[in-house]
Design an enzyme around this catalytic site. Structure first.
Site, PDB file in Angstrom:
ATOM      1  N   SER A  53       0.801  -1.226   0.000  1.00 42.67           N
ATOM      2  CA  SER A  53       0.000   0.000   0.000  1.00 42.67           C
ATOM      3  C   SER A  53       0.833   1.276   0.000  1.00 42.67           C
ATOM      4  O   SER A  53       0.276   2.374  -0.075  1.00 42.67           O
ATOM      5  CB  SER A  53      -0.904   0.025   1.244  1.00 42.67           C
ATOM      6  OG  SER A  53      -0.133   0.131   2.417  1.00 42.67           O
TER       7      SER A  53
ATOM      8  N   ARG B  76      -5.365   8.915 -11.227  1.00 41.43           N
ATOM      9  CA  ARG B  76      -6.229   9.168 -10.056  1.00 41.43           C
ATOM     10  C   ARG B  76      -5.359   9.586  -8.866  1.00 41.43           C
ATOM     11  O   ARG B  76      -4.356   8.969  -8.556  1.00 41.43           O
ATOM     12  CB  ARG B  76      -7.017   7.905  -9.714  1.00 41.43           C
ATOM     13  CG  ARG B  76      -7.916   8.026  -8.465  1.00 41.43           C
ATOM     14  CD  ARG B  76      -7.240   7.507  -7.217  1.00 41.43           C
ATOM     15  NE  ARG B  76      -8.152   7.446  -6.073  1.00 41.43           N
ATOM     16  CZ  ARG B  76      -7.743   7.203  -4.823  1.00 41.43           C
ATOM     17  NH1 ARG B  76      -6.478   7.026  -4.558  1.00 41.43           N
ATOM     18  NH2 ARG B  76      -8.610   7.157  -3.840  1.00 41.43           N
TER      19      ARG B  76
ATOM     20  N   THR C 278      -2.481   3.019   3.290  1.00 41.05           N
ATOM     21  CA  THR C 278      -1.723   4.277   3.354  1.00 41.05           C
ATOM     22  C   THR C 278      -0.957   4.252   4.659  1.00 41.05           C
ATOM     23  O   THR C 278      -1.332   3.530   5.575  1.00 41.05           O
ATOM     24  CB  THR C 278      -2.718   5.461   3.374  1.00 41.05           C
ATOM     25  OG1 THR C 278      -3.497   5.428   2.182  1.00 41.05           O
ATOM     26  CG2 THR C 278      -2.033   6.811   3.485  1.00 41.05           C
TER      27      THR C 278
ATOM     28  N   THR D  22       1.421   6.960   0.226  1.00 43.81           N
ATOM     29  CA  THR D  22       0.609   5.834  -0.255  1.00 43.81           C
ATOM     30  C   THR D  22       0.868   5.528  -1.724  1.00 43.81           C
ATOM     31  O   THR D  22       1.334   6.393  -2.479  1.00 43.81           O
ATOM     32  CB  THR D  22      -0.894   6.166  -0.099  1.00 43.81           C
ATOM     33  OG1 THR D  22      -1.674   5.011  -0.388  1.00 43.81           O
ATOM     34  CG2 THR D  22      -1.322   7.276  -1.039  1.00 43.81           C
TER      35      THR D  22
ATOM     36  N   THR E 219      -6.311   7.262   6.449  1.00 42.87           N
ATOM     37  CA  THR E 219      -6.179   6.163   5.498  1.00 42.87           C
ATOM     38  C   THR E 219      -7.600   5.753   5.118  1.00 42.87           C
ATOM     39  O   THR E 219      -8.553   6.060   5.820  1.00 42.87           O
ATOM     40  CB  THR E 219      -5.441   4.956   6.096  1.00 42.87           C
ATOM     41  OG1 THR E 219      -6.257   4.372   7.111  1.00 42.87           O
ATOM     42  CG2 THR E 219      -4.123   5.346   6.719  1.00 42.87           C
ATOM     43  N   GLY E 220      -7.716   5.038   4.005  1.00 38.48           N
ATOM     44  CA  GLY E 220      -9.053   4.616   3.591  1.00 38.48           C
ATOM     45  C   GLY E 220      -9.483   5.309   2.314  1.00 38.48           C
ATOM     46  O   GLY E 220      -8.654   5.859   1.579  1.00 38.48           O
TER      47      GLY E 220
END
Ligand code: GLY
Length: 361
Positions: A93, A243, A215, A233, A266-267
């Site tokens: 990640s 992106r 991340t 990340t 994160t997420g």
């Protein structure tokens, strides 16, 4: 392997603390009857935290702590700790070994913020450079810009002597190849139609196909009371090329205020961008909320925005935060396991368990 050092440090510090109960709690973060907020009272500065709790994350805390305990700056500590995580090939990640975009190219995002000088830097869609957080630091310190993207960021990194490297590990490439073949039956990737279904897809197809937003956040307060943070990340796995997530967006994936503290996310980055969650968390702390409460507030705020437009949507996020006086907290949206973070301060290394904002199971 960092494990030996980490375990030795665990035991040294635990025995120095001289409390059997404390030792038990550190080795068994889920075993304590104490609430998350009670454990967070092992606060104090200097302090460094990360959203990663694996061995690499714990070793990164030791490296950051070496700097902080010698009187070094929070900025140097977060960079050193993050670099250690960025170079871990096993972490899919972040940095080297990160999962690639839909074309098989690893594109990295990172941001850094220095509370002492109210400065920020970031890079996005950066290819072939293992330490995006260090490039972000140079953007912050050696330009009058905050953000560089794509080929411009790469050119900038190379001008400072960073060497281009292939960041796609075999592990990440194999997962990407599996994803490319299996994520849709409406394209021409995979075995020919007349042989479909005859090939073994492997035991962990679900895992190969799962989109991930992993991340790392690293936040610190140094002995002088200055605050710094980094978020780094490889972003959403198999993303559309170009992106950009929340990690390089100051105020979204990261925010630092030298009078208050710092927060990282994160997420699912799209939600963190829309809600300016990093800034929101720090502003909640400024209003008197603890880091733990502020992280929870942010997740309720995001869910509330969706509810306000008639949607029952709970995006997967994990927020971490520290205050200037060394309190800390973390919260995740939902799930069956408490979110965790690594914390290092004079009390030693602690794996802290935060809270789940919405109990849905
Ligand atoms: N939070 C990382 C990303 O969405 O890219």
């Amino acid at each position: 392997m960092p494990s030996g050092i980490t375990r030795r440090l665990f035991f040294q510090q635990s025995f120095l603390a001289g409390a059997g109960a404390l030792l038990w709690q550190r080795l068994n973060p889920f075993a304590s009857g104490g609430s998350a907020s009670r454990r967070a009272r092992q606060a104090g500065t200097p302090i460094i935290i990360t959203s990663k709790t694996n061995e690499t994350g714990q070793k990164a805390m030791e490296l950051g702590w070496e700097i902080l305990s010698a009187g070094g700056s929070a900025l140097d500590a977060v960079e050193k700790a993050t670099n250690y995580i960025e170079q871990d090939p096993e972490d899919t990640s972040v940095g080297y070994g990160g999962l690639p975009n839909e074309r098989g190219v690893v594109q990295l995002d990172a941001s850094i913020m220095d509370g002492k000088t109210y400065s920020a830097g970031s890079v996005a869609s950066l290819e072939n450079i293992m330490y995006p957080s260090s490039v972000a630091r140079l953007v912050m310190e050696r330009t009058d810009h905050v953000m560089l993207v794509g080929p411009g960021a790469l050119e900038f990194a190379k001008s400072w002597g960073f060497e281009e490297e292939n960041l796609l590990t075999e592990k990440a490439r194999e997962r990407w190849l599996m994803w490319r073949e299996a994520h849709s039956d409406r394209d021409d990737w995979g075995p020919p139609d007349h042989l479909k279904g005859r090939e073994e897809q492997g035991a962990s197809l679900d895992e190969q196909l799962a989109y991930t937003y992993g991340t790392v956040n690293v936040l610190a307060v140094d002995a002088a009371g200055d605050v710094a943070g980094i978020t780094s990340t490889s972003g959403l796995s198999y993303k559309i090329p170009g992106r950009i997530g929340d990690s390089p967006i100051i105020g979204a994936g990261l925010y630092v205020d030298n009078d208050v503290g710092a927060a990282g996310a994160t997420g699912r980055g799209e939600d963190v961008i829309k809600s300016c969650a990093g800034y929101y968390i720090v502003m909640r702390m400024k209003e008197g909320r603890t880091p733990q409460q502020a992280c929870e507030d942010a997740l309720h705020m995001i869910a509330g925005r969706y509810r306000a437009v008639g949607l029952d949507f709970l995006p997967g996020e994990k927020f971490v935060a520290i205050s200037k006086d060394g309190e800390y907290g973390c919260c995740t949206t939902t799930g069956s396991r408490q979110p965790r973070m690594s914390v290092m301060n004079e009390a030693g290394l602690n794996i802290y368990s935060g809270s789940i904002a919405f109990q849905t199971e």
